[in-house]
Scaffold this motif. Structure first.
Motif, PDB file in Angstrom:
ATOM      1  N   GLY A 350       0.691  21.730  24.248  1.00 18.57           N
ATOM      2  CA  GLY A 350       2.092  21.464  23.961  1.00 18.57           C
ATOM      3  C   GLY A 350       2.657  20.338  24.814  1.00 18.57           C
ATOM      4  O   GLY A 350       2.122  19.976  25.854  1.00 18.57           O
ATOM      5  N   GLY A 351       3.795  19.789  24.349  1.00 17.77           N
ATOM      6  CA  GLY A 351       4.493  18.755  25.100  1.00 17.77           C
ATOM      7  C   GLY A 351       4.114  17.364  24.657  1.00 17.77           C
ATOM      8  O   GLY A 351       2.944  17.052  24.492  1.00 17.77           O
ATOM      9  N   ILE A 352       5.089  16.509  24.461  1.00 21.31           N
ATOM     10  CA  ILE A 352       4.824  15.184  23.915  1.00 21.31           C
ATOM     11  C   ILE A 352       3.974  14.334  24.851  1.00 21.31           C
ATOM     12  O   ILE A 352       3.190  13.508  24.415  1.00 21.31           O
ATOM     13  CB  ILE A 352       6.149  14.458  23.569  1.00 21.31           C
ATOM     14  CG1 ILE A 352       5.856  13.191  22.741  1.00 21.31           C
ATOM     15  CG2 ILE A 352       6.961  14.163  24.819  1.00 21.31           C
ATOM     16  CD1 ILE A 352       7.079  12.571  22.117  1.00 21.31           C
ATOM     17  N   LEU A 353       4.114  14.551  26.179  1.00 27.44           N
ATOM     18  CA  LEU A 353       3.306  13.818  27.158  1.00 27.44           C
ATOM     19  C   LEU A 353       2.649  14.819  28.118  1.00 27.44           C
ATOM     20  O   LEU A 353       2.721  14.670  29.332  1.00 27.44           O
ATOM     21  CB  LEU A 353       4.169  12.815  27.924  1.00 27.44           C
ATOM     22  CG  LEU A 353       4.730  11.646  27.113  1.00 27.44           C
ATOM     23  CD1 LEU A 353       5.730  10.849  27.945  1.00 27.44           C
ATOM     24  CD2 LEU A 353       3.607  10.726  26.624  1.00 27.44           C
ATOM     25  N   ALA A 354       2.012  15.842  27.572  1.00 26.92           N
ATOM     26  CA  ALA A 354       1.417  16.899  28.386  1.00 26.92           C
ATOM     27  C   ALA A 354       0.387  16.320  29.357  1.00 26.92           C
ATOM     28  O   ALA A 354      -0.474  15.541  28.959  1.00 26.92           O
ATOM     29  CB  ALA A 354       0.750  17.937  27.497  1.00 26.92           C
ATOM     30  N   PRO A 355       0.442  16.684  30.643  1.00 24.79           N
ATOM     31  CA  PRO A 355      -0.470  16.098  31.631  1.00 24.79           C
ATOM     32  C   PRO A 355      -1.928  16.503  31.433  1.00 24.79           C
ATOM     33  O   PRO A 355      -2.823  15.797  31.892  1.00 24.79           O
ATOM     34  CB  PRO A 355       0.076  16.628  32.964  1.00 24.79           C
ATOM     35  CG  PRO A 355       0.826  17.866  32.602  1.00 24.79           C
ATOM     36  CD  PRO A 355       1.408  17.606  31.258  1.00 24.79           C
ATOM     37  N   ASP A 356      -2.169  17.644  30.769  1.00 26.60           N
ATOM     38  CA  ASP A 356      -3.545  18.075  30.558  1.00 26.60           C
ATOM     39  C   ASP A 356      -4.039  17.749  29.150  1.00 26.60           C
ATOM     40  O   ASP A 356      -4.940  18.396  28.640  1.00 26.60           O
ATOM     41  CB  ASP A 356      -3.691  19.576  30.825  1.00 26.60           C
ATOM     42  CG  ASP A 356      -2.784  20.419  29.937  1.00 26.60           C
ATOM     43  OD1 ASP A 356      -1.855  19.839  29.343  1.00 26.60           O
ATOM     44  OD2 ASP A 356      -3.026  21.633  29.850  1.00 26.60           O
TER      45      ASP A 356
END
Length: 397
Positions: A350-356
């Motif tokens: 999830g997340g538009i710029l997910a760190p993983d």
């Protein structure tokens, strides 16, 4: 045990050491690597650029064949990899064992396709323009024996260069710089629809990178980019059914469940099969899209973007070090992109710029950003200045 079975077992063993790398939504049935074929650009006439598999991290690489600065991805059948570059075509096993090689009188200029039922390999070729050569320089499809490499036929499909070709029901659909042409399996021309050359040199891309513009073919239509449009042609007659403006379209059209996706240097456009625009995005892409089985669309436009099929909005994006004309490849759980190195990204984070978001990065090779990766025979194949390179999921003993 067959070579394919050995490769599949090897991939499974390697994946067991990579916790979490082969499962999407806890689906333990996801294959560690696609161990089947890749018979044409896009992995089929829809140009979807996808396989049913997972994506373990490669641990080693092997240069299978050198090339005169290659621009085209390989095709694969029954664990034999067919690679065309410069004036040579090579058939090689994933372990580097060469099956045959064939020198050509013409120059390779597009991604090959193969038809195992007819023992044929089709290679887009051209005559390089010279001061005392033919004007216009002809563009061909050169036909070789799949098993032996012997040149069987040469079919002219237009002028300047052949951008790409697709096979559907044995018929050959080729997009040259001047036309889209349909040939019967014996080479008899069925129809020819004139088209304009695509715009590459005007945007400092280099015409030599125009190697992955295969027509997208369904029972209902043949979809190809024209200079500033995506065009639907009748598969039986070649007549134009509709034309939708796409600013500077110069990548392959891609079929999805709702119609066709056309990327361009100025915008990306989704059109339904009737020719009605579903959405437009001010998303500049020099490479074709990839379409997942669930409809998600992946486009490299500076970064790698996942687009919503219904709206074209970006669900997430991931950074790439450079942008080229290579389409990404999508698997059950990952997206694979080449941009100098080779990177795999998780689809379900999830997340538009997910760190993983990034699953792995393989930097031991230089992978050309204008030639799409290929997943087949239990490995990933990329091309670069060294030639054809196989990325294996485990190191050999």
């Amino acid at each position: 045990m067959s070579r394919r079975a050995v490769l599949a077992l090897g991939g499974t063993a390697a994946t067991s050491t990579l916790a979490g790398c082969n499962v999407m939504n806890n689906d333990s049935n996801t294959k560690p690597f696609h161990d089947g074929d890749w018979r044409s650009y896009g992995n089929g006439p829809s140009n979807a650029n996808r396989v049913a598999s997972g994506m373990p991290e490669p641990a080693a690489h092997t240069v299978l064949a050198s090339g005169d600065w290659p621009y085209t991805p390989p095709v694969v059948h029954e664990d034999v990899v067919y690679f065309a570059a410069g004036r040579e075509v090579v058939a090689v096993m994933p372990d580097g064992n060469e099956q045959w090689s064939q020198r050509l009188d013409t120059e390779v200029c597009g991604s090959p396709a193969l038809d195992p039922s007819r023992d044929r390999l089709y290679v887009p070729t051209r005559v390089v323009q010279t001061s005392n050569g033919p004007d216009p320089a002809p563009a061909f499809v050169t036909v070789l024996s799949l098993s032996e490499g012997e040149i069987k036929h040469t079919f002219r499909v237009g002028d300047r260069r052949t951008y790409g070709l697709s096979l559907a029901e044995g018929d050959i659909y080729a997009r040259s710089a001047t036309a889209c042409v349909k040939l019967a399996p014996d080479g008899t021309e069925q129809w020819r629809q004139p088209l304009d050359p695509l715009i590459y040199d005007e945007y400092n891309l280099g015409d030599s990178t125009v190697t992955q513009v295969a027509p997208a073919v369904t029972e209902d239509g043949v979809y190809v980019p024209d200079r500033n449009a995506v065009v639907k042609l009748d598969p039986g007659t070649g007549d134009e059914r509709w034309r939708v403006t796409v600013d500077t379209a110069y990548a392959a059209s891609v079929i999805d469940d709702a119609g066709v996706i056309q990327t361009g240097h100025q915008e990306t456009v989704a059109v339904n099969h009737a020719g009605e625009v579903r959405w437009r995005r001010d998303l500049h892409s020099r490479g074709a899209a990839a379409v997942a089985a669930n409809g998600d669309i992946y486009v490299i436009a500076g970064d790698l973007h996942e687009l919503d099929a219904a709206t074209g909005e970006t669900n997430w994006q991931a950074h790439l070090p450079s942008e080229g004309t290579a389409a990404p490849v999508v698997t059950d759980d990952s997206v694979l992109a080449v941009s100098g190195d080779v990177r795999a990204f998780r689809r379900d984070t999830g997340g538009i710029l997910a760190p993983d978001r990034k699953r792995w990065e393989f930097t031991a090779v230089h992978a050309a950003a204008y030639s799409s990766p290929v997943i087949a025979a239990g490995q990933v194949f990329v091309v670069g200045p060294m030639g054809l390179i196989a990325l294996a999921p485990e190191k050999s003993e």
